[in-house]
Motif scaffolding. Structure first.
Motif, PDB file in Angstrom:
ATOM      1  N   SER A 269       0.833  -1.207   0.000  1.00  0.00           N
ATOM      2  CA  SER A 269       0.000   0.000   0.000  1.00  0.00           C
ATOM      3  C   SER A 269       0.866   1.254   0.000  1.00  0.00           C
ATOM      4  N   LYS A 272       1.813   1.921  -3.530  1.00  0.00           N
ATOM      5  CA  LYS A 272       0.669   2.401  -4.341  1.00  0.00           C
ATOM      6  C   LYS A 272       0.341   3.851  -4.027  1.00  0.00           C
ATOM      7  N   VAL A 273       0.293   4.185  -2.739  1.00  0.00           N
ATOM      8  CA  VAL A 273      -0.039   5.560  -2.341  1.00  0.00           C
ATOM      9  C   VAL A 273       1.060   6.513  -2.819  1.00  0.00           C
ATOM     10  N   SER A 342      -4.345   4.253   9.116  1.00  0.00           N
ATOM     11  CA  SER A 342      -3.558   5.290   8.448  1.00  0.00           C
ATOM     12  C   SER A 342      -3.649   6.596   9.224  1.00  0.00           C
ATOM     13  N   VAL A 374       0.941   4.920   6.144  1.00  0.00           N
ATOM     14  CA  VAL A 374      -0.055   4.124   5.430  1.00  0.00           C
ATOM     15  C   VAL A 374      -0.354   2.863   6.243  1.00  0.00           C
ATOM     16  N   ALA A 379      -5.774  -0.109  -0.104  1.00  0.00           N
ATOM     17  CA  ALA A 379      -5.056   1.048  -0.663  1.00  0.00           C
ATOM     18  C   ALA A 379      -5.967   1.892  -1.543  1.00  0.00           C
TER      19      ALA A 379
END
Ligand SMILES: *Cc1c(COP(=O)(O)O)cnc(C)c1O
Length: 394
Positions: A269, A272-273, A342, A374, A379
């Motif tokens: 994640s 991805k973020v 998060s 995160v 995600a």
């Protein structure tokens, strides 16, 4: 109880520190909520005192639940031994105190956790220990600060909040060459993503409040290293008293059971973020070592097996940074990292609040910087939330 050597991390996270046969076949470690332990007779008490017989006397000295949790931490870090402390800060203090006396020096890297910076600024100098800050994160900068009284090189990697990576192999070579100890705060990497001991560090410190426990419900710290060094730490800890309560140790063990699963999710994640933010027009820069344009990307690929869930990004103005923080809905506004949930914050208001503003800017922490931890949520939901929060800033 055993460290379950030879097994993979996900298995060790579940089984290390447990021995059901010794504990009425309980599948979890029992919580020995007992201040003191009684012996059958004087002979047995003396045998335990001298170490001739395995046993327990008093929980400030040794507690079976704390020992079990220490074995699990040591197993994940692939260390001979681990010592738990009442907090990450107590672990940092505990890792250095036995090796420092008035007149000695510590060389520290300029990017360390805010609380550590405060400890180096306010506590160590009052004890007569000089802290010298290297000008940057390179071994060359550290070498320039080493004097005849230097005892310890103190490194944090990756750093918070800019997620810079320090070359641990090079740093430990320097430490060895100069006969110094290398102490590494490995909190942000955590043992599945990096193992500083294997790269030559003498001690690794963890705020286990973060990834190791992972559930945001505990303040606890750990130091890992050789049996020789941790024996000195234990002796100092018994005398100074910054120990862990058995219940906290048990919570840490439970948190660590899911450690490997959580880290895999944080790593995926986080990437991805970071990639979403890097492509967003309102964001001017993303600090995440998993991105190819991060200054330490190549080093991170060599030294780490995953890049974790911490990242930071720059907005054009402090107002835009504040707006993003305030507009997110899934992200809690607050400090800390490494939990299942998060979190979002401006480091100047949270982790680095105690660092004077001009020093903060020198550290590269601008007022337009936003930090994200995160969590393990989906995600796609986190990205959708950030997307709506960033809309006003485009
Ligand atoms: C949180 C943190 C600490 C301090 O740990 P506590 O458990 O809060 O005392 C130290 N180092 C790093 C890198 C941290 O993130």
């Amino acid at each position: 109880m055993s460290g379950k050597a030879g097994l993979r991390p996900g298995t060790r996270a579940v089984h290390a520190g447990l021995n059901p046969a010794e504990n009425l076949c309980a599948v979890t470690a029992p919580i020995y909520q007992s201040a003191t332990f009684v012996a059958a007779d004087t002979e047995e008490l003396m045998a335990i005192n001298t170490g001739a017989r395995r046993g327990f006397v008093y929980s400030r000295v040794r507690n079976p639940t704390v020992m079990a949790a220490e074995q699990r931490v040591a197993s994940l870090e692939e260390a001979q031994s681990a010592v738990l402390y009442a907090s990450g800060m107590a672990a940092i203090a505990g890792a250095m105190a036995p090796f420092l006396k008035a007149g000695d020096g510590v060389v520290a890297l300029p990017e360390v956790y805010g609380g550590t910076a405060k400890y180096f600024r306010d506590v160590l100098p009052a004890q007569g220990v000089t802290v010298t800050w290297a000008r940057d994160l390179t071994p060359g900068a550290v070498a320039d600060c080493i004097g005849s009284m230097t005892r310890i090189i103190y490194v944090e990697t990756p750093t918070n909040p800019l997620v810079r990576v320090v070359d641990l192999a090079a740093m430990s070579e320097l430490a060895r060459e100069k006969g110094l100890m290398l102490v590494v705060d490995g909190t942000l990497g955590s043992p599945m993503n990096q193992r500083p001991l294997a790269l030559g560090a003498d001690l690794v410190v963890h705020s286990a409040s973060k990834y190791l426990n992972g559930h945001g419900d505990l303040i606890i710290g750990a130091v890992c290293g050789s049996r020789d060094l941790t024996r000195k730490l234990r002796s100092h800890q018994q005398a100074s008293g910054a120990i862990v309560d058995p219940h906290a140790a048990w919570l840490l063990m439970r948190g660590m059971a899911t450690y490997a699963l959580r880290i895999a999710q944080h790593n995926t994640s986080g990437q991805k973020v970071a990639e979403f933010l890097a492509a967003h027009p309102a964001v001017t820069c993303v600090h995440y070592p998993g991105l190819p344009d991060h200054p330490d990307h190549a080093l991170a690929c060599r030294q780490m097996t995953g890049f974790g869930g911490l990242l930071a990004f720059e907005m054009r103005t402090p107002e835009a940074a504040q707006a993003v923080v305030d507009r997110t809905r899934l992200f809690g506004i607050g400090p800390s990292i490494g939990g299942v949930e998060s979190l979002i914050s401006q480091p100047g208001n949270t982790s680095h609040f105690s660092v004077p503003a001009d020093e903060r800017r020198k550290m590269g922490i601008s007022d337009s910087l936003v930090r994200i931890s995160v969590g393990i949520e989906d995600a796609e939901d986190l990205i959708a939330d950030l997307s709506q929060a960033l809309e006003v800033c485009e």
